[in-house]
Write an enzyme that holds these catalytic residues in place. Structure first.
Site, PDB file in Angstrom:
ATOM      1  N   MET A   1       0.835  -1.196   0.000  1.00 32.32           N
ATOM      2  CA  MET A   1       0.000   0.000   0.000  1.00 32.32           C
ATOM      3  C   MET A   1       0.872   1.250   0.000  1.00 32.32           C
ATOM      4  O   MET A   1       1.358   1.682  -1.037  1.00 32.32           O
ATOM      5  CB  MET A   1      -0.974  -0.048   1.175  1.00 32.32           C
ATOM      6  CG  MET A   1      -1.960  -1.193   1.054  1.00 32.32           C
ATOM      7  SD  MET A   1      -3.209  -1.170   2.351  1.00 32.32           S
ATOM      8  CE  MET A   1      -4.208  -2.567   1.859  1.00 32.32           C
ATOM      9  N   CYS A   2       1.090   1.846   1.154  1.00 32.03           N
ATOM     10  CA  CYS A   2       1.780   3.138   1.190  1.00 32.03           C
ATOM     11  C   CYS A   2       3.256   3.049   0.818  1.00 32.03           C
ATOM     12  O   CYS A   2       3.793   3.965   0.198  1.00 32.03           O
ATOM     13  CB  CYS A   2       1.600   3.772   2.563  1.00 32.03           C
ATOM     14  SG  CYS A   2      -0.142   4.099   2.946  1.00 32.03           S
ATOM     15  N   VAL A   3       3.922   1.953   1.184  1.00 32.94           N
ATOM     16  CA  VAL A   3       5.326   1.797   0.790  1.00 32.94           C
ATOM     17  C   VAL A   3       5.437   1.713  -0.727  1.00 32.94           C
ATOM     18  O   VAL A   3       6.232   2.422  -1.356  1.00 32.94           O
ATOM     19  CB  VAL A   3       5.945   0.556   1.459  1.00 32.94           C
ATOM     20  CG1 VAL A   3       7.327   0.260   0.874  1.00 32.94           C
ATOM     21  CG2 VAL A   3       6.056   0.765   2.968  1.00 32.94           C
TER      22      VAL A   3
END
Length: 252
Positions: free
Chosen positions: A157-159
């Site tokens: 997701m955010c990584v």
């Protein structure tokens, strides 16, 4: 099952594709290529992006399964980045009201201390991508950063979203395999059994394509000083100093 918080994956097609083998490859060889982290000579990077290492995701009963490993590796990266004079940016996700990472709740707090100084910043965000509607891009440009490392949660997701945009912007991106993590993917009837978190993290690396540099161990990532200090006020311990991202939209 929904992962804690509002860190939802938003795919972005960068045009980067995994190259196909030029000759016949055995099934064993193909599986080895898909599961072994890329190893290559590593040039120093000038910045470290620490993605969403917040209390909700790395401590307590809702922590990712490999939280201890990620914290150990992130502490090592932080120590060496600071010693080298690299730019350190902590990304902090602002979850929706009621989420475990909703602003100013215990789960929203950064788990690792922020050191005040001209080369350390906190950037709040409301999207997976740390560059979306935040000053992150300007921080990197103003500091002259062209090469960076990414660590943190959640892998797919955010990584992944932040690493992908960094690649699109022309940055060289290093992703240490042992310095990011996520949750198990729950079983879906008629689709798959539970997918272990480690497999999900590895798939997230693979999906980033050929241009990301995936290295097995965070300890192998070298740092160099950022060409210039970050512009703007220095971060006080635990206090975000970047402009707060706009409130999350009630409709997704």
């Amino acid at each position: 099952m929904i992962r804690p918080g509002r860190c939802l994956w938003q795919p972005c097609l960068s045009g980067r594709k995994r190259s196909r083998p030029s000759g016949p490859v055995s099934r064993h060889g193909m599986m080895a290529a898909m599961t072994a982290p890329t190893a290559a000579a590593i040039r120093p990077v000038q910045a470290l992006l620490v993605v969403d290492v917040q209390a909700a995701f790395v401590s307590g009963w809702e922590a990712v399964p490999d939280a201890d490993r990620v914290l150990r590796c992130t502490r090592d990266l932080l120590s060496r980045a600071r010693a080298a004079g690299a730019l350190v940016v902590h990304l902090q996700n602002d979850g929706e009201p009621g989420a475990v990472d909703a602003p100013h709740t215990p789960g929203w707090e950064l788990h690792l201390p922020v050191e005040p100084g001209p080369r350390e910043r906190v950037v709040r965000k409301t999207e997976d991508d740390g560059f979306a509607d935040t000053p992150l891009g300007d921080l990197l440009t103003d500091a002259g950063v062209t090469e960076l490392a990414v660590c943190g949660v959640l892998s797919e997701m955010c990584v992944a979203a932040t690493a992908r945009t960094a690649l699109v912007r022309g940055h060289r991106v290093v992703l240490p395999h042992d310095a990011h993590a996520t949750y198990d993917i729950p079983a879906a009837p008629g689709i798959s059994d539970t997918v272990p978190a480690a497999m999900s993290s590895r798939a997230a690396e693979w999906a980033l394509g050929d241009e990301v540099e995936i290295v097995p161990h965070a300890a192998a990532v070298p740092f160099a000083a950022a060409p210039r200090p970050a512009v703007g006020p220095a971060a006080a311990p635990g206090l975000p100093v970047s402009p707060a991202a706009p409130p999350p939209s009630p409709v997704r």
